[in-house]
Design a protein around this motif. Structure first.
Motif, PDB file in Angstrom:
ATOM      1  N   GLY A  20       0.788  -1.211   0.000  1.00 66.45           N
ATOM      2  CA  GLY A  20       0.000   0.000   0.000  1.00 66.45           C
ATOM      3  C   GLY A  20       0.819   1.258   0.000  1.00 66.45           C
ATOM      4  N   CYS A  21       0.352   2.264   0.764  1.00 69.13           N
ATOM      5  CA  CYS A  21       0.956   3.597   0.747  1.00 69.13           C
ATOM      6  C   CYS A  21       2.462   3.543   0.929  1.00 69.13           C
ATOM      7  CB  CYS A  21       0.357   4.439   1.864  1.00 69.13           C
ATOM      8  SG  CYS A  21      -1.382   4.776   1.663  1.00 69.13           S
ATOM      9  N   SER A  22       2.884   2.907   2.004  1.00 65.02           N
ATOM     10  CA  SER A  22       4.315   2.839   2.254  1.00 65.02           C
ATOM     11  C   SER A  22       4.762   1.422   2.547  1.00 65.02           C
ATOM     12  CB  SER A  22       4.668   3.737   3.451  1.00 65.02           C
ATOM     13  OG  SER A  22       4.285   5.059   3.199  1.00 65.02           O
ATOM     14  N   GLY A  23       3.879   0.460   2.321  1.00 66.28           N
ATOM     15  CA  GLY A  23       4.250  -0.929   2.590  1.00 66.28           C
ATOM     16  C   GLY A  23       3.040  -1.798   2.753  1.00 66.28           C
ATOM     17  N   ASN A  24       2.992  -2.612   3.817  1.00 70.11           N
ATOM     18  CA  ASN A  24       1.950  -3.605   3.993  1.00 70.11           C
ATOM     19  C   ASN A  24       0.970  -3.196   5.074  1.00 70.11           C
ATOM     20  OD1 ASN A  24       3.398  -5.123   2.169  1.00 70.11           O
ATOM     21  ND2 ASN A  24       4.562  -6.171   3.764  1.00 70.11           N
ATOM     22  N   GLY A  25      -0.244  -3.726   4.956  1.00 62.47           N
ATOM     23  CA  GLY A  25      -1.217  -3.455   6.002  1.00 62.47           C
ATOM     24  C   GLY A  25      -2.540  -4.082   5.725  1.00 62.47           C
ATOM     25  N   SER A  26      -3.296  -4.357   6.758  1.00 64.37           N
ATOM     26  CA  SER A  26      -4.673  -4.830   6.633  1.00 64.37           C
ATOM     27  C   SER A  26      -5.390  -4.437   7.890  1.00 64.37           C
ATOM     28  CB  SER A  26      -4.720  -6.351   6.444  1.00 64.37           C
ATOM     29  OG  SER A  26      -4.275  -6.998   7.612  1.00 64.37           O
ATOM     30  N   GLY A  27      -6.714  -4.523   7.880  1.00 68.51           N
ATOM     31  CA  GLY A  27      -7.433  -4.165   9.091  1.00 68.51           C
ATOM     32  C   GLY A  27      -8.896  -4.440   8.995  1.00 68.51           C
ATOM     33  N   GLU A  28      -9.533  -4.621  10.136  1.00 67.24           N
ATOM     34  CA  GLU A  28     -10.961  -4.805  10.217  1.00 67.24           C
ATOM     35  C   GLU A  28     -11.571  -3.497  10.687  1.00 67.24           C
ATOM     36  OE1 GLU A  28     -12.461  -7.532   9.239  1.00 67.24           O
ATOM     37  OE2 GLU A  28     -10.531  -8.394   8.763  1.00 67.24           O
ATOM     38  N   GLU A 327     -11.574  -8.122   1.338  1.00 65.55           N
ATOM     39  CA  GLU A 327     -11.456  -8.792   2.622  1.00 65.55           C
ATOM     40  C   GLU A 327     -11.933  -7.892   3.766  1.00 65.55           C
ATOM     41  OE1 GLU A 327      -7.368  -9.845   2.843  1.00 65.55           O
ATOM     42  OE2 GLU A 327      -7.560 -11.594   1.506  1.00 65.55           O
ATOM     43  N   THR A 328     -11.708  -6.598   3.630  1.00 64.05           N
ATOM     44  CA  THR A 328     -12.051  -5.663   4.699  1.00 64.05           C
ATOM     45  C   THR A 328     -13.522  -5.301   4.697  1.00 64.05           C
ATOM     46  OG1 THR A 328      -9.821  -4.714   4.584  1.00 64.05           O
ATOM     47  CG2 THR A 328     -11.497  -3.409   5.711  1.00 64.05           C
ATOM     48  N   TYR A 329     -14.077  -5.053   3.515  1.00 57.11           N
ATOM     49  CA  TYR A 329     -15.441  -4.529   3.434  1.00 57.11           C
ATOM     50  C   TYR A 329     -16.456  -5.502   2.825  1.00 57.11           C
ATOM     51  CZ  TYR A 329     -13.042  -0.182   4.518  1.00 57.11           C
ATOM     52  OH  TYR A 329     -12.276   0.780   5.120  1.00 57.11           O
ATOM     53  N   GLY A 330     -15.992  -6.640   2.338  1.00 53.41           N
ATOM     54  CA  GLY A 330     -16.917  -7.645   1.825  1.00 53.41           C
ATOM     55  C   GLY A 330     -17.546  -7.304   0.498  1.00 53.41           C
ATOM     56  N   GLU A 331     -16.936  -6.398  -0.252  1.00 46.72           N
ATOM     57  CA  GLU A 331     -17.450  -6.029  -1.569  1.00 46.72           C
ATOM     58  C   GLU A 331     -16.309  -5.491  -2.417  1.00 46.72           C
ATOM     59  OE1 GLU A 331     -20.345  -3.076  -0.620  1.00 46.72           O
ATOM     60  OE2 GLU A 331     -18.865  -1.498  -0.291  1.00 46.72           O
ATOM     61  N   ASP A 332     -16.573  -5.368  -3.717  1.00 43.56           N
ATOM     62  CA  ASP A 332     -15.560  -4.823  -4.616  1.00 43.56           C
ATOM     63  C   ASP A 332     -15.402  -3.324  -4.388  1.00 43.56           C
ATOM     64  OD1 ASP A 332     -15.015  -7.219  -5.897  1.00 43.56           O
ATOM     65  OD2 ASP A 332     -16.487  -6.873  -7.495  1.00 43.56           O
ATOM     66  N   PRO A 333     -14.184  -2.814  -4.514  1.00 45.09           N
ATOM     67  CA  PRO A 333     -13.998  -1.368  -4.460  1.00 45.09           C
ATOM     68  C   PRO A 333     -14.491  -0.718  -5.740  1.00 45.09           C
ATOM     69  CG  PRO A 333     -11.930  -2.414  -5.028  1.00 45.09           C
ATOM     70  CD  PRO A 333     -12.905  -3.533  -4.746  1.00 45.09           C
TER      71      PRO A 333
END
Length: 409
Positions: A20-28, A327-333
């Motif tokens: 992503g912006c500066s590397g890796n990340g994920s979140g709920e 994975e985060t929002y359950g839908e396509d961006p």
């Protein structure tokens, strides 16, 4: 003003392969109806490193009302970008927090929300989402900056051209309306070889009118004859009179710069009267397949529109963004999600480059920035508008494919 529908993003997040912006990340995400703050924190380790210090960006978006589908999609992208920033050490080593306010796509609500955010001394503002509130906010923000008391503002999705010329601290992540009209005229002439094109547009909508005018101007410059330039009103739902007139002129294509609900009606009625030729559009077409039944998706076969990104792009940054968003929002961006993500990441990279949250330093850094985002390689012109390639997408058999990319001007 009523408090917004807020989102509190979890502090502890697992590291994923998202680039992503500066590397890796994920979140709920976890929603709260009684808070106006979307506070985004990284892992415990990052939180300890920042010792409670934070950088706060204000966010303006319509989270309720008629335009909420756009505001929610955009704010989701912003929040995911903020998660990634914090996963990678925050902004200048500080935790990034988002103060999100629902302005309901209303000019008065937007200006009140802007003033509320300024009273909280946010470092920058991302917003607004729709063009008229974005314009109102830009006017105030630019005047404050000229008086020596302003901050950077970036609209992720405000496409009217008059937003950014307000001041040097105003930027946007998206294309302008005229840019889209020029791009589609160029595509019609150079890629489709069209020599005769008809235009249908919504005379009561600035977006539709702006794109139509730019399309006509560029098309004529490229030797395309505009055989018809038909308008309709905001409440119209029967377009067969205009379409019948156009079909009799045997155009190579029909340009329809409008949003997907009207596009679905126009395309359906065009096919009903027997027109089976090419139809063209802009980013408002994004989502048209979602409002057509499976049996009717063929009405937009042989149609092309420009957009800010292609969801099935094989580029690693795009693919990882789409995967993580699902994975985060359950839908396509949507393109709004991608532009929201890029907007917060642009601010982050400019701040890191400036080495400070000082407004003048960040504005100067943004003016010189080169950013590789989900929506492409971005630099800014003298007005704060992005210079980047445009994706031309094709609709066929219920699917969207990438037809080509046109190089940035």
């Amino acid at each position: 003003m009523k408090k917004m529908l807020a989102v509190i993003l979890m502090a502890a997040m697992m590291v994923s392969t998202f680039s992503g912006c500066s590397g890796n990340g994920s979140g709920e995400t976890e929603e709260s109806e009684n808070s106006t703050t979307a506070s985004v924190e990284s892992s415990e380790e990052a939180s300890e490193e920042t010792s409670g210090e934070t950088v706060t960006y204000g966010v303006l978006a319509p989270l309720t009302g008629d335009a909420s589908v756009y505001g929610i999609s955009t704010s989701n992208g912003i929040k995911m970008g903020a998660e990634d920033i914090n996963e990678n050490g925050g902004v200048l080593g500080k935790t990034l927090e988002l103060e999100v306010m629902d302005e309901k796509a209303d000019i008065a609500e937007a200006t009140n929300a802007y003033n509320a955010l300024r009273s909280q001394e946010v470092s920058a503002i991302i917003g607004d989402v729709t063009s008229k509130p974005a314009m109102a906010v830009a006017e105030i923000a630019a005047e404050e900056y000229a008086d020596g008391d302003g901050i950077p503002v970036i609209t992720p999705t405000g496409t009217t051209p008059d937003i950014t010329p307000n001041g040097e601290n105003i930027f946007r992540a998206c294309y302008t309306d005229p840019f889209q009209g020029k791009a589609m005229a160029t595509f019609a002439a150079e890629n489709l070889g069209a020599t005769k094109v008809a235009v249908m547009y919504n005379t009561s909508d600035d977006y539709s009118t702006g794109i139509a005018n730019a399309f006509v101007e560029t098309a004529e410059e490229k030797g395309i004859e505009i055989v018809a330039n038909e308008g309709y009103g905001a409440d119209d739902n029967d377009f067969k009179t205009q379409l019948t007139k156009i079909q009799a002129l045997n155009p190579d294509a029909i340009m329809v710069p409008d949003y997907y609900n009207n596009v679905a009606l126009i395309a359906t009625q065009a096919r009903e009267i027997g027109y089976d030729g090419v139809m063209l559009g802009a980013d408002g077409w994004d989502g048209v397949l979602n409002v057509l039944d499976d049996a009717n998706k063929s009405v937009v076969n042989n149609c092309y529109f420009c957009n800010h990104f292609f969801i099935n792009d094989t580029d690693e940054k795009v693919a990882n963004f789409v995967k993580e968003y699902k994975e985060t929002y359950g839908e396509d961006p949507t393109a709004f999600s991608a532009l929201g993500y890029d907007a917060v990441c642009i601010l982050d990279e400019a701040t890191e480059k400036a080495g400070s949250t000082d407004p003048e330093a960040v504005v100067a850094a943004m003016q010189e920035l080169e950013y590789d985002g989900v929506t492409g390689h971005i630099t800014f012109d003298e007005n704060g508008d992005p210079i980047k390639d445009v994706a031309i997408l094709k609709l066929e058999d219920g699917a969207v494919t990438l037809e080509t990319k046109l190089a940035a001007e």
